[in-house]
Design a protein around this motif. Structure first.
Motif, PDB file in Angstrom:
ATOM      1  N   SER A  50       0.835  -1.208   0.000  1.00  0.00           N
ATOM      2  CA  SER A  50       0.000   0.000   0.000  1.00  0.00           C
ATOM      3  C   SER A  50       0.869   1.257   0.000  1.00  0.00           C
ATOM      4  O   SER A  50       1.855   1.349   0.734  1.00  0.00           O
ATOM      5  N   LEU A  51       0.493   2.185  -0.858  1.00  0.00           N
ATOM      6  CA  LEU A  51       1.210   3.450  -0.950  1.00  0.00           C
ATOM      7  C   LEU A  51       0.289   4.589  -0.525  1.00  0.00           C
ATOM      8  O   LEU A  51      -0.873   4.631  -0.931  1.00  0.00           O
ATOM      9  N   PRO A  52       0.780   5.516   0.275  1.00  0.00           N
ATOM     10  CA  PRO A  52      -0.070   6.651   0.678  1.00  0.00           C
ATOM     11  C   PRO A  52      -0.392   7.530  -0.519  1.00  0.00           C
ATOM     12  O   PRO A  52       0.473   7.827  -1.346  1.00  0.00           O
ATOM     13  N   LYS A  53      -1.643   7.930  -0.625  1.00  0.00           N
ATOM     14  CA  LYS A  53      -2.050   8.812  -1.718  1.00  0.00           C
ATOM     15  C   LYS A  53      -1.551  10.231  -1.462  1.00  0.00           C
ATOM     16  O   LYS A  53      -1.431  10.665  -0.314  1.00  0.00           O
ATOM     17  N   LEU A  54      -1.265  10.924  -2.550  1.00  0.00           N
ATOM     18  CA  LEU A  54      -0.835  12.310  -2.441  1.00  0.00           C
ATOM     19  C   LEU A  54      -2.038  13.193  -2.151  1.00  0.00           C
ATOM     20  O   LEU A  54      -3.034  13.147  -2.874  1.00  0.00           O
ATOM     21  N   ALA A  55      -1.955  13.984  -1.101  1.00  0.00           N
ATOM     22  CA  ALA A  55      -3.064  14.874  -0.753  1.00  0.00           C
ATOM     23  C   ALA A  55      -3.256  15.957  -1.807  1.00  0.00           C
ATOM     24  O   ALA A  55      -4.371  16.417  -2.051  1.00  0.00           O
ATOM     25  N   GLN A  74      -2.064  16.354  -5.623  1.00  0.00           N
ATOM     26  CA  GLN A  74      -1.354  15.829  -6.786  1.00  0.00           C
ATOM     27  C   GLN A  74      -0.785  16.950  -7.658  1.00  0.00           C
ATOM     28  O   GLN A  74       0.351  16.858  -8.148  1.00  0.00           O
ATOM     29  N   ASP A  75      -1.556  18.023  -7.849  1.00  0.00           N
ATOM     30  CA  ASP A  75      -1.062  19.152  -8.635  1.00  0.00           C
ATOM     31  C   ASP A  75       0.157  19.767  -7.962  1.00  0.00           C
ATOM     32  O   ASP A  75       1.150  20.086  -8.624  1.00  0.00           O
ATOM     33  N   GLY A  76       0.096  19.897  -6.649  1.00  0.00           N
ATOM     34  CA  GLY A  76       1.233  20.453  -5.914  1.00  0.00           C
ATOM     35  C   GLY A  76       2.464  19.569  -6.028  1.00  0.00           C
ATOM     36  O   GLY A  76       3.595  20.073  -6.119  1.00  0.00           O
ATOM     37  N   ALA A  77       2.259  18.247  -6.042  1.00  0.00           N
ATOM     38  CA  ALA A  77       3.390  17.325  -6.168  1.00  0.00           C
ATOM     39  C   ALA A  77       4.060  17.457  -7.527  1.00  0.00           C
ATOM     40  O   ALA A  77       5.295  17.417  -7.635  1.00  0.00           O
ATOM     41  N   VAL A  78       3.260  17.631  -8.581  1.00  0.00           N
ATOM     42  CA  VAL A  78       3.814  17.809  -9.922  1.00  0.00           C
ATOM     43  C   VAL A  78       4.638  19.091  -9.990  1.00  0.00           C
ATOM     44  O   VAL A  78       5.779  19.101 -10.480  1.00  0.00           O
ATOM     45  N   ARG A  79       4.074  20.177  -9.482  1.00  0.00           N
ATOM     46  CA  ARG A  79       4.795  21.458  -9.526  1.00  0.00           C
ATOM     47  C   ARG A  79       6.045  21.425  -8.654  1.00  0.00           C
ATOM     48  O   ARG A  79       7.068  22.033  -8.994  1.00  0.00           O
ATOM     49  N   ALA A  80       5.982  20.691  -7.547  1.00  0.00           N
ATOM     50  CA  ALA A  80       7.164  20.555  -6.689  1.00  0.00           C
ATOM     51  C   ALA A  80       8.268  19.782  -7.413  1.00  0.00           C
ATOM     52  O   ALA A  80       9.464  20.084  -7.250  1.00  0.00           O
ATOM     53  N   GLU A 123      -3.238   1.211  -7.362  1.00  0.00           N
ATOM     54  CA  GLU A 123      -4.257   0.367  -8.002  1.00  0.00           C
ATOM     55  C   GLU A 123      -5.470   1.166  -8.457  1.00  0.00           C
ATOM     56  O   GLU A 123      -6.186   0.763  -9.371  1.00  0.00           O
ATOM     57  N   ASP A 124      -5.712   2.306  -7.811  1.00  0.00           N
ATOM     58  CA  ASP A 124      -6.836   3.159  -8.198  1.00  0.00           C
ATOM     59  C   ASP A 124      -6.468   4.114  -9.330  1.00  0.00           C
ATOM     60  O   ASP A 124      -7.268   4.970  -9.701  1.00  0.00           O
ATOM     61  N   ARG A 125      -5.238   3.971  -9.846  1.00  0.00           N
ATOM     62  CA  ARG A 125      -4.703   4.835 -10.909  1.00  0.00           C
ATOM     63  C   ARG A 125      -4.498   6.270 -10.427  1.00  0.00           C
ATOM     64  O   ARG A 125      -4.499   7.200 -11.237  1.00  0.00           O
ATOM     65  N   ASP A 126      -4.352   6.448  -9.121  1.00  0.00           N
ATOM     66  CA  ASP A 126      -4.052   7.758  -8.559  1.00  0.00           C
ATOM     67  C   ASP A 126      -2.539   7.949  -8.482  1.00  0.00           C
ATOM     68  O   ASP A 126      -1.789   7.003  -8.188  1.00  0.00           O
ATOM     69  N   LEU A 127      -2.086   9.172  -8.717  1.00  0.00           N
ATOM     70  CA  LEU A 127      -0.660   9.487  -8.640  1.00  0.00           C
ATOM     71  C   LEU A 127      -0.173   9.384  -7.195  1.00  0.00           C
ATOM     72  O   LEU A 127      -0.766   9.971  -6.291  1.00  0.00           O
ATOM     73  N   VAL A 128       0.902   8.612  -6.980  1.00  0.00           N
ATOM     74  CA  VAL A 128       1.468   8.494  -5.634  1.00  0.00           C
ATOM     75  C   VAL A 128       2.918   8.973  -5.567  1.00  0.00           C
ATOM     76  O   VAL A 128       3.462   9.154  -4.477  1.00  0.00           O
ATOM     77  N   HIS A 129       3.540   9.180  -6.727  1.00  0.00           N
ATOM     78  CA  HIS A 129       4.931   9.658  -6.723  1.00  0.00           C
ATOM     79  C   HIS A 129       5.243  10.252  -8.088  1.00  0.00           C
ATOM     80  O   HIS A 129       4.746   9.778  -9.115  1.00  0.00           O
ATOM     81  N   VAL A 130       6.061  11.278  -8.110  1.00  0.00           N
ATOM     82  CA  VAL A 130       6.452  11.900  -9.367  1.00  0.00           C
ATOM     83  C   VAL A 130       7.863  12.452  -9.232  1.00  0.00           C
ATOM     84  O   VAL A 130       8.227  13.007  -8.196  1.00  0.00           O
ATOM     85  N   THR A 131       8.672  12.253 -10.271  1.00  0.00           N
ATOM     86  CA  THR A 131      10.011  12.828 -10.317  1.00  0.00           C
ATOM     87  C   THR A 131      10.182  13.581 -11.630  1.00  0.00           C
ATOM     88  O   THR A 131       9.564  13.251 -12.640  1.00  0.00           O
TER      89      THR A 131
END
Length: 432
Positions: free
Chosen positions: A33-38, A40-46, A247-255
């Motif tokens: 299990s991976l924690p979901k990003l609260a 997602q837009d902020g994670a992309v910009r970060a 598994e829900d196709r939600d973004l959990v990590h981005v580099t």
């Protein structure tokens, strides 16, 4: 006997409920299990602002006259809707005219994505309204520039000019297990993504495909990965955005960052989550083709057959469910499957080993030989006609529950492994 236990597995845009007999000892294999990003837009910009081994995206874009952004085709559930607009806006704010920004669909040798499908792929009408979005066509020699050959394995390197000629080159993609290249994303979006057909067909020739190190989750000594690295270095400056989804196709990590370094950072995040260690093999393994969009064709379904092979007991039964809503896949793949049925596995493989260039899409048929060598393969599908079912070269079943019960009875072993998410999870046997 009526099913006593049920497990849901991915199928099409939903799931199938598999019923298992009362005596079944079920091991359900999922990614950790991976924690979901609260945000997602902020994670992309970060990620844009805090890159891996590069300057921030806004700085990279300054002084550039054009940009080309690669995106994966419809067979990959990449969350393009989350990052394309902020990426393009960042480039435009830095001074790159929007009419000089191209989003290029890295189709490899797959068909183009057009119309409603292209809109679904991009996921944001704003992108289609503001920049050019075009498909790569590997068979158009005139669209590619010849960069020579790799030094290590003499692979011909031809790359789409639209990508090569851009002042700023960015690849985007999804990092997940890949059954030949180790991991998808990063360098793979460039080659084979926007490579010419000779490059791609060399990658998929038997000398690469039969290499024991060309397997999922392995980059060390993997000939495909090593050639891809050499090609991106031949091209020069490239950056990449790599995503990881749950598994829900939600973004959990981005580099984001330099293409090789940012890809390795994403692999480092996901590898221990995706590669699941088990103490034993199973005589009955149930898996999926990961649902939509990967199970649109039988061509893509083969990936789900190959990924769990480490946990399949020799002589065991691998049962895979795949909707195959678009049928077999390309005409070339259909032809390869027909040759497999006509010639049999050994003679079919013999026709491949002498070739330096694989025929289009026959490599997927070659990959299907791997599960066929180990055990019995059964397919549950709702999307193939009678002739297509014949040329799958596997046993097509009408009742998933009955097939599971029959496998347990036939093998005299009640242990069953179920992999709901198919090839997005890589089970391996490791002694405790």
């Amino acid at each position: 006997m009526q099913p006593f236990k049920t497990v849901d597995i991915a199928f099409g845009r939903g799931h199938l409920t598999v019923g298992l007999p009362e005596e079944a000892e079920v091991t359900v294999i999922r990614k950790a299990s991976l924690p979901k990003l609260a945000d997602q837009d902020g994670a992309v910009r970060a990620a844009f602002a805090n890159p891996v081994d590069s300057a921030p995206l806004a700085e990279l874009a300054k002084g550039r006259g054009s940009a080309c952004i690669l995106i994966c085709d419809i067979t990959r559930p990449v969350p393009n809707r989350l990052f394309l607009r902020p990426m393009i806006q960042t480039l435009a704010e830095a001074g790159i005219p929007k009419d000089r920004i191209t989003v290029l669909v890295a189709t490899g040798l797959h068909r183009p994505n057009e119309g409603a499908e292209l809109a679904e792929l991009v996921g944001d009408p704003w992108v289609l309204e503001n920049v050019r979005v075009e498909n790569h066509f590997a068979m158009r020699d005139e669209d590619h520039a010849d960069l020579g050959r790799t030094a290590t394995r003499n692979t011909p390197v031809r790359i789409d000019r639209r990508f090569l000629d851009a002042d700023l080159r960015i690849a985007t993609g999804l990092v997940e297990p890949h059954f030949m290249a180790g991991w998808s994303g990063g360098r793979k979006v460039v080659a084979p993504g926007v490579a010419g057909h000779e490059t791609i067909r060399t990658f998929h020739s038997a000398r690469f495909m039969e290499d024991p190190l060309a397997v999922q989750c392995n980059l060390v000594g993997n000939p495909l990965h090593e050639e891809q690295l050499e090609i991106v270095r031949m091209i020069g400056e490239i950056y990449a955005l790599n995503t990881v989804i749950d598994e829900d196709r939600d973004l959990v990590h981005v580099t984001f960052g330099e293409i090789i370094a940012s890809h390795l950072a994403a692999v480092g995040f996901i590898q221990d989550v995706t590669r699941i260690r088990l103490p034993q093999r199973f005589k009955t393994v149930i898996t999926s083709s990961a649902g939509y969009p990967l199970d649109k064709t039988y061509y893509q379904t083969v990936k789900g057959m190959v990924t769990p092979l480490d946990i399949l007991e020799p002589g065991g039964t691998l049962i895979i469910a795949s909707e195959c809503s678009e049928g077999m896949g390309s005409k070339e793949f259909r032809d390869a499957q027909a040759r497999l049925v006509e010639l049999g596995p050994e003679r079919f493989l013999a026709t491949l080993t002498a070739k330096s260039l694989a025929e289009v899409d026959e490599w997927q048929t070659e990959m299907q030989l791997k599960p066929m060598r180990i055990g019995r393969v059964q397919l549950y599908t709702s999307g193939l006609d009678e002739e297509e079912r014949r040329i799958t070269a596997v046993e097509v079943i009408a009742d998933l529950d009955a097939a599971v019960a029959d496998s347990i009875r036939r093998h005299g072993d009640s242990r069953v492994a179920v992999i709901p998410e198919g090839p997005y999870v890589v089970p391996v046997v490791e002694a405790a």
